[in-house]
Design a protein around this motif. Structure first.
Motif, PDB file in Angstrom:
ATOM      1  N   SER A  75       0.755  -1.100  -0.101  1.00 19.42           N
ATOM      2  CA  SER A  75      -0.015  -0.054  -0.015  1.00 19.42           C
ATOM      3  C   SER A  75       0.840   1.261   0.008  1.00 19.42           C
ATOM      4  CB  SER A  75      -0.828  -0.127   1.337  1.00 19.42           C
ATOM      5  OG  SER A  75      -0.137   0.098   2.502  1.00 19.42           O
ATOM      6  N   MET A  76       2.117   1.388   0.686  1.00 16.85           N
ATOM      7  CA  MET A  76       2.858   2.315   0.679  1.00 16.85           C
ATOM      8  C   MET A  76       3.597   2.531  -0.706  1.00 16.85           C
ATOM      9  SD  MET A  76       2.254   3.768   3.458  1.00 16.85           S
ATOM     10  CE  MET A  76       3.426   5.033   3.419  1.00 16.85           C
ATOM     11  N   HIS A  77       3.799   1.466  -1.182  1.00 15.54           N
ATOM     12  CA  HIS A  77       4.287   1.395  -2.737  1.00 15.54           C
ATOM     13  C   HIS A  77       3.521   2.275  -3.729  1.00 15.54           C
ATOM     14  CE1 HIS A  77       7.944  -1.198  -2.785  1.00 15.54           C
ATOM     15  NE2 HIS A  77       7.786  -0.979  -1.471  1.00 15.54           N
ATOM     16  N   ALA A  78       2.254   1.893  -3.539  1.00 10.39           N
ATOM     17  CA  ALA A  78       1.296   2.509  -4.389  1.00 10.39           C
ATOM     18  C   ALA A  78       1.030   4.130  -3.944  1.00 10.39           C
ATOM     19  CB  ALA A  78      -0.214   1.995  -4.146  1.00 10.39           C
ATOM     20  N   PHE A  79       1.205   4.477  -2.645  1.00 10.74           N
ATOM     21  CA  PHE A  79       1.087   5.702  -2.101  1.00 10.74           C
ATOM     22  C   PHE A  79       2.488   6.585  -2.682  1.00 10.74           C
ATOM     23  CE2 PHE A  79       1.832   9.350   0.785  1.00 10.74           C
ATOM     24  CZ  PHE A  79       0.408   9.687   0.599  1.00 10.74           C
ATOM     25  N   TYR A  80       3.379   5.990  -2.231  1.00 10.41           N
ATOM     26  CA  TYR A  80       4.825   6.919  -2.834  1.00 10.41           C
ATOM     27  C   TYR A  80       4.842   7.061  -4.452  1.00 10.41           C
ATOM     28  CZ  TYR A  80       6.863   6.363   1.775  1.00 10.41           C
ATOM     29  OH  TYR A  80       7.157   6.479   3.052  1.00 10.41           O
ATOM     30  N   GLY A  81       4.097   6.013  -5.224  1.00 14.35           N
ATOM     31  CA  GLY A  81       4.217   6.103  -6.517  1.00 14.35           C
ATOM     32  C   GLY A  81       3.590   7.318  -6.983  1.00 14.35           C
ATOM     33  N   GLY A  82       2.809   7.822  -6.312  1.00 12.05           N
ATOM     34  CA  GLY A  82       2.086   9.466  -6.735  1.00 12.05           C
ATOM     35  C   GLY A  82       3.088  10.406  -6.459  1.00 12.05           C
ATOM     36  N   TYR A  83       4.121  10.175  -5.697  1.00 11.30           N
ATOM     37  CA  TYR A  83       4.932  11.502  -5.438  1.00 11.30           C
ATOM     38  C   TYR A  83       6.249  11.513  -5.915  1.00 11.30           C
ATOM     39  CZ  TYR A  83       1.477  13.194  -1.988  1.00 11.30           C
ATOM     40  OH  TYR A  83       0.452  13.577  -1.465  1.00 11.30           O
ATOM     41  N   LEU A  84       6.765   9.920  -6.004  1.00  7.14           N
ATOM     42  CA  LEU A  84       8.232   9.815  -6.385  1.00  7.14           C
ATOM     43  C   LEU A  84       8.514   9.092  -7.841  1.00  7.14           C
ATOM     44  CD1 LEU A  84       9.351   8.455  -2.929  1.00  7.14           C
ATOM     45  CD2 LEU A  84       9.631  11.012  -3.635  1.00  7.14           C
ATOM     46  N   SER A 139      15.739  13.313  -7.247  1.00  9.20           N
ATOM     47  CA  SER A 139      17.090  13.614  -6.501  1.00  9.20           C
ATOM     48  C   SER A 139      16.918  13.329  -5.021  1.00  9.20           C
ATOM     49  CB  SER A 139      17.592  15.155  -6.746  1.00  9.20           C
ATOM     50  OG  SER A 139      16.824  16.204  -6.183  1.00  9.20           O
ATOM     51  N   LEU A 140      18.050  13.218  -4.171  1.00 10.40           N
ATOM     52  CA  LEU A 140      17.856  12.865  -2.848  1.00 10.40           C
ATOM     53  C   LEU A 140      17.081  13.998  -2.108  1.00 10.40           C
ATOM     54  CD1 LEU A 140      21.394  11.460  -1.844  1.00 10.40           C
ATOM     55  CD2 LEU A 140      19.328  10.354  -2.381  1.00 10.40           C
ATOM     56  N   VAL A 141      17.533  15.522  -2.330  1.00 10.73           N
ATOM     57  CA  VAL A 141      16.926  16.406  -1.586  1.00 10.73           C
ATOM     58  C   VAL A 141      15.256  16.537  -2.150  1.00 10.73           C
ATOM     59  CG1 VAL A 141      17.343  18.301  -3.391  1.00 10.73           C
ATOM     60  CG2 VAL A 141      17.119  18.711  -0.868  1.00 10.73           C
ATOM     61  N   GLN A 142      14.924  16.152  -3.440  1.00 11.03           N
ATOM     62  CA  GLN A 142      13.540  16.018  -3.723  1.00 11.03           C
ATOM     63  C   GLN A 142      12.917  14.940  -3.113  1.00 11.03           C
ATOM     64  OE1 GLN A 142      13.914  16.307  -8.221  1.00 11.03           O
ATOM     65  NE2 GLN A 142      11.995  17.266  -7.972  1.00 11.03           N
ATOM     66  N   PHE A 143      13.763  13.886  -3.043  1.00 13.65           N
ATOM     67  CA  PHE A 143      13.216  12.664  -2.344  1.00 13.65           C
ATOM     68  C   PHE A 143      12.554  13.280  -1.062  1.00 13.65           C
ATOM     69  CE2 PHE A 143      12.912   8.604  -0.263  1.00 13.65           C
ATOM     70  CZ  PHE A 143      12.654   7.601  -1.415  1.00 13.65           C
ATOM     71  N   VAL A 144      13.547  13.530   0.015  1.00 15.34           N
ATOM     72  CA  VAL A 144      13.027  14.050   1.208  1.00 15.34           C
ATOM     73  C   VAL A 144      11.984  15.379   1.506  1.00 15.34           C
ATOM     74  CG1 VAL A 144      15.204  13.326   2.556  1.00 15.34           C
ATOM     75  CG2 VAL A 144      15.035  15.748   1.563  1.00 15.34           C
ATOM     76  N   HIS A 145      12.251  16.020   0.059  1.00 19.97           N
ATOM     77  CA  HIS A 145      11.102  17.066   0.214  1.00 19.97           C
ATOM     78  C   HIS A 145       9.433  16.269  -0.053  1.00 19.97           C
ATOM     79  CE1 HIS A 145      13.924  20.498  -0.920  1.00 19.97           C
ATOM     80  NE2 HIS A 145      13.755  20.223   0.419  1.00 19.97           N
ATOM     81  N   GLU A 146       9.759  15.175  -0.988  1.00 18.57           N
ATOM     82  CA  GLU A 146       8.416  14.636  -1.359  1.00 18.57           C
ATOM     83  C   GLU A 146       7.970  13.931  -0.260  1.00 18.57           C
ATOM     84  OE1 GLU A 146       6.896  15.584  -3.531  1.00 18.57           O
ATOM     85  OE2 GLU A 146       8.242  16.390  -4.874  1.00 18.57           O
ATOM     86  N   ASN A 151       5.705  16.040   1.921  1.00 13.49           N
ATOM     87  CA  ASN A 151       4.535  15.895   1.338  1.00 13.49           C
ATOM     88  C   ASN A 151       3.626  14.572   1.999  1.00 13.49           C
ATOM     89  OD1 ASN A 151       4.849  18.476  -0.110  1.00 13.49           O
ATOM     90  ND2 ASN A 151       5.692  17.282  -1.811  1.00 13.49           N
ATOM     91  N   VAL A 152       4.377  13.267   1.698  1.00  9.20           N
ATOM     92  CA  VAL A 152       3.522  12.380   2.223  1.00  9.20           C
ATOM     93  C   VAL A 152       3.042  12.280   3.637  1.00  9.20           C
ATOM     94  CG1 VAL A 152       4.135   9.791   2.545  1.00  9.20           C
ATOM     95  CG2 VAL A 152       5.042  10.926   0.459  1.00  9.20           C
ATOM     96  N   LEU A 153       4.161  12.892   4.467  1.00 11.90           N
ATOM     97  CA  LEU A 153       3.726  13.318   6.097  1.00 11.90           C
ATOM     98  C   LEU A 153       2.476  14.244   6.014  1.00 11.90           C
ATOM     99  CD1 LEU A 153       7.272  13.502   7.800  1.00 11.90           C
ATOM    100  CD2 LEU A 153       5.673  11.354   7.840  1.00 11.90           C
ATOM    101  N   GLY A 154       2.601  15.017   5.433  1.00  8.20           N
ATOM    102  CA  GLY A 154       1.493  15.950   5.341  1.00  8.20           C
ATOM    103  C   GLY A 154       0.230  15.669   4.911  1.00  8.20           C
ATOM    104  N   PHE A 155       0.147  14.706   4.123  1.00 13.15           N
ATOM    105  CA  PHE A 155      -1.002  14.018   3.517  1.00 13.15           C
ATOM    106  C   PHE A 155      -1.593  13.011   4.469  1.00 13.15           C
ATOM    107  CE2 PHE A 155      -3.351  10.590   1.317  1.00 13.15           C
ATOM    108  CZ  PHE A 155      -3.968  11.426   0.620  1.00 13.15           C
ATOM    109  N   LYS A 156      -0.684  12.189   5.163  1.00 13.63           N
ATOM    110  CA  LYS A 156      -0.944  11.119   5.978  1.00 13.63           C
ATOM    111  C   LYS A 156      -1.553  11.873   7.310  1.00 13.63           C
ATOM    112  CE  LYS A 156       0.101   7.468   4.382  1.00 13.63           C
ATOM    113  NZ  LYS A 156      -1.171   6.517   3.878  1.00 13.63           N
ATOM    114  N   GLU A 157      -0.887  13.103   7.692  1.00  8.62           N
ATOM    115  CA  GLU A 157      -1.589  13.690   8.704  1.00  8.62           C
ATOM    116  C   GLU A 157      -2.828  14.508   8.659  1.00  8.62           C
ATOM    117  OE1 GLU A 157      -0.528  18.160  11.147  1.00  8.62           O
ATOM    118  OE2 GLU A 157       0.634  17.322   9.738  1.00  8.62           O
ATOM    119  N   GLN A 158      -3.015  14.889   7.321  1.00  9.98           N
ATOM    120  CA  GLN A 158      -4.310  15.610   7.131  1.00  9.98           C
ATOM    121  C   GLN A 158      -5.523  14.352   6.946  1.00  9.98           C
ATOM    122  OE1 GLN A 158      -5.389  18.478   6.723  1.00  9.98           O
ATOM    123  NE2 GLN A 158      -7.393  18.003   5.847  1.00  9.98           N
TER     124      GLN A 158
END
Length: 551
Positions: free
Chosen positions: A309-318, A323-330, A333-340
């Motif tokens: 399920s997490m693979h499917a979720f990350y697939g929409g963001y990564l 890049s590495l810095v983009q990766f941690v930025h995304e 976004n994942v954390l923000g979405f989960k929090e929301q």
């Protein structure tokens, strides 16, 4: 004409050139030998020189050739008046000025601050460049009104937001970690370097994730099969289950390789962050198959279920070019979405409850205590209770062993499956050999039928788990996911703040034509004041510069 600064003269000619549909370029600039300050400058039409292209005509991409055009201006610094004066102006062109072509000249193709902000935001959430370009085109009424090409947009994404150099990428990632630590001291990160001080692995855990581990750290899924980043580094995600039965992130890591030493380092750092490891799990690692931990709590989590399920979720963001810095930025976004998502679920639970499926007071009890998503799982067991019947009863004092038969439909055939339920009259404790409650935290239909048979109408407190309760105020809900507000330029942050203010004002006054006029008038007055203020600052700057040059 006279100008206070050389740049003002240049800007004036460029503005004229845009309206006249040609492009300009600075041909020569002469500097003072002592002060090294510019004293004159020639600005020409960009088709001022006749030259032959070395590229053969059939393969030549740039079809606009230079024609020896004489259109130009010559501006010189007047020492007596201390300003810049136009000494020569030639407005005649030896070629037609094309409005259609001028829009696409390289000199005039530029991204506005609004466009850059939109591109950054859309690229962060994984929208493809061609879709971003199409959306921006629709916003201004067509691509010809944009002032830049799709290639310019792609170049901006590549140059601004992505990095091929792994060392530079790591430096930017470290800068991100430090910023996040400044935002919230509970943000945890650690980076492993090799003997040559090159990147090996990294672990980082958001402050909210650390706080939620107190409630959801009883069972954790660890997966390292996700590799969607530019450098192919394995991504490790620590995933738990929240009180709504949804996946929740408890931290993540990037591995330099998949050797045992890398995993040992990652796990040790993650435990260091969280303080405790889950259920002596590593000591029992040889028993990591469902039959052995059937009686242990694992929140109904299959070994690959949460990871898939997490693979499917990350697939929409990564994606593979992240890049590495983009990766941690995304990951932000994942954390923000989960929090929301969790906040929305909590809000839904506070509004009301779903109806009970039976008249059982026990179901009513679970309805009042559990979150909606978990109560649905409980309801399934209450419905299945109708398919259960007591087969035999073996009494030994206050202890009773009830053999329960459950009718199951398998391939259009009804099968009767027997389960033994051990029940203690005195304590009202019971245990079914299906181990549904022990593994998933939900009472099975066999236990519910035994309670019903022995007229137990209130669920003992030991079977109402606080883990699924909607009444508990969990500390991590008061912790916001850290979000890197500094990844954009300061000017971009200020720009977005102003835009948000403009949008909120516009939203209030679009229903009435008379009211709509008022913000327009106010904005025009504000622009005039800002222009005057800007001119005053520029004039003061020029005076200061000239004083310095004179001295």
């Amino acid at each position: 004409m006279r100008f206070a600064q050389l740049q003002m003269a240049h800007d004036f000619y460029v503005t004229y050139a845009k309206k006249a549909r040609f492009a300009t370029k600075i041909r020569t600039t002469t500097f003072d030998k002592i002060t090294k300050a510019p004293i004159n400058q020639a600005i020409h039409c960009n088709r001022d020189v006749i030259r032959e292209s070395r590229v053969k005509a059939p393969t030549q991409k740039n079809t606009i050739s230079a024609t020896g055009c004489k259109a130009r201006i010559y501006v010189k610094f007047d020492k007596d008046v201390q300003d810049w004066v136009l000494l020569k102006v030639d407005l005649m062109h030896s070629h037609p000025c094309s409005p259609k072509k001028a829009v696409h000249y390289h000199e005039y193709r530029q991204l506005t601050m609004h466009m850059k902000c939109v591109i950054e935001d859309n690229d962060e959430v994984g929208i493809r460049p061609n879709k971003i370009f199409l959306a921006l085109s629709n916003e201004v009424g067509g691509p010809s009104n944009l002032g830049f090409s799709e290639k310019d947009l792609r170049n901006y994404i590549t140059a601004r937001l992505r990095n091929n150099n792994v060392n530079a990428d790591v430096r930017e990632m470290m800068s991100y970690f430090r910023r996040m630590k400044d935002i919230n001291p509970d943000f945890f990160y650690t980076v492993e370097l090799d003997d040559e001080c090159k990147f090996k692995s990294a672990v980082w855990v958001d402050a909210r994730c650390r706080a939620s581990y107190e409630y959801y750290g009883d069972v954790v899924s660890v997966d390292s099969t996700y590799r969607r980043n530019r450098h192919g580094l394995p991504f490790v995600s620590f995933v738990g289950v929240n009180h709504h039965g949804r996946s929740t992130l408890l931290g993540c890591a990037l591995l330099g390789n998949e050797e045992i030493a890398s995993y040992e380092w990652v796990f040790s750092q993650w435990v260091k962050c969280m303080g405790t490891a889950p259920q002596y799990l590593y000591d029992d690692r040889r028993m990591w198959i469902p039959i052995y931990f059937k009686g242990e709590f694992w929140s109904a989590m299959r070994s690959t279920q949460r990871s898939e399920s997490m693979h499917a979720f990350y697939g929409g963001y990564l994606h593979s070019k992240t890049s590495l810095v983009q990766f941690v930025h995304e990951y932000d976004n994942v954390l923000g979405f989960k929090e929301q998502r969790e906040l929305e679920d909590d809000a839904a639970d506070s509004k009301g409850v779903i109806p009970c499926a039976t008249t059982s007071p026990m179901e009513k009890q679970f309805q009042q205590e559990y979150t909606t998503s978990i109560f649905r799982d409980v309801q399934i067991e209450f419905v299945k209770k109708a398919n259960c019947r007591v087969s035999t009863v073996d009494k030994q004092g206050s202890l009773v062993c009830v053999t329960m038969e459950e009718e199951k439909l398998v391939n259009d055939t009804i099968l009767c499956v027997s389960y033994d339920v051990h029940f203690d009259h005195s304590t009202q404790e019971l245990r079914c050999e299906c181990n549904l409650f022990e593994s998933s935290g939900v009472l099975c239909c066999h236990c519910l039928e035994v309670f019903h048979s022995y007229k137990v109408y209130k669920v003992p407190s030991c079977y109402v788990l606080p883990r699924w309760s909607k009444k508990i105020k969990r500390k991590h809900t008061y912790v916001k996911s850290s979000h890197d507000i500094s990844r954009s330029d300061e000017s971009h942050v200020a720009f977005k703040g102003l835009c948000a203010h403009f949008y909120s004002v516009a939203q209030e006054f679009v229903g009435d034509d008379e009211e709509t006029t008022l913000p327009h008038v106010a904005l025009e007055e504000t622009m005039a004041k800002l222009a005057a203020h800007h001119a005053k600052k520029r004039s003061e700057s020029v005076s200061k510069t000239q004083t310095n040059i004179g001295s």
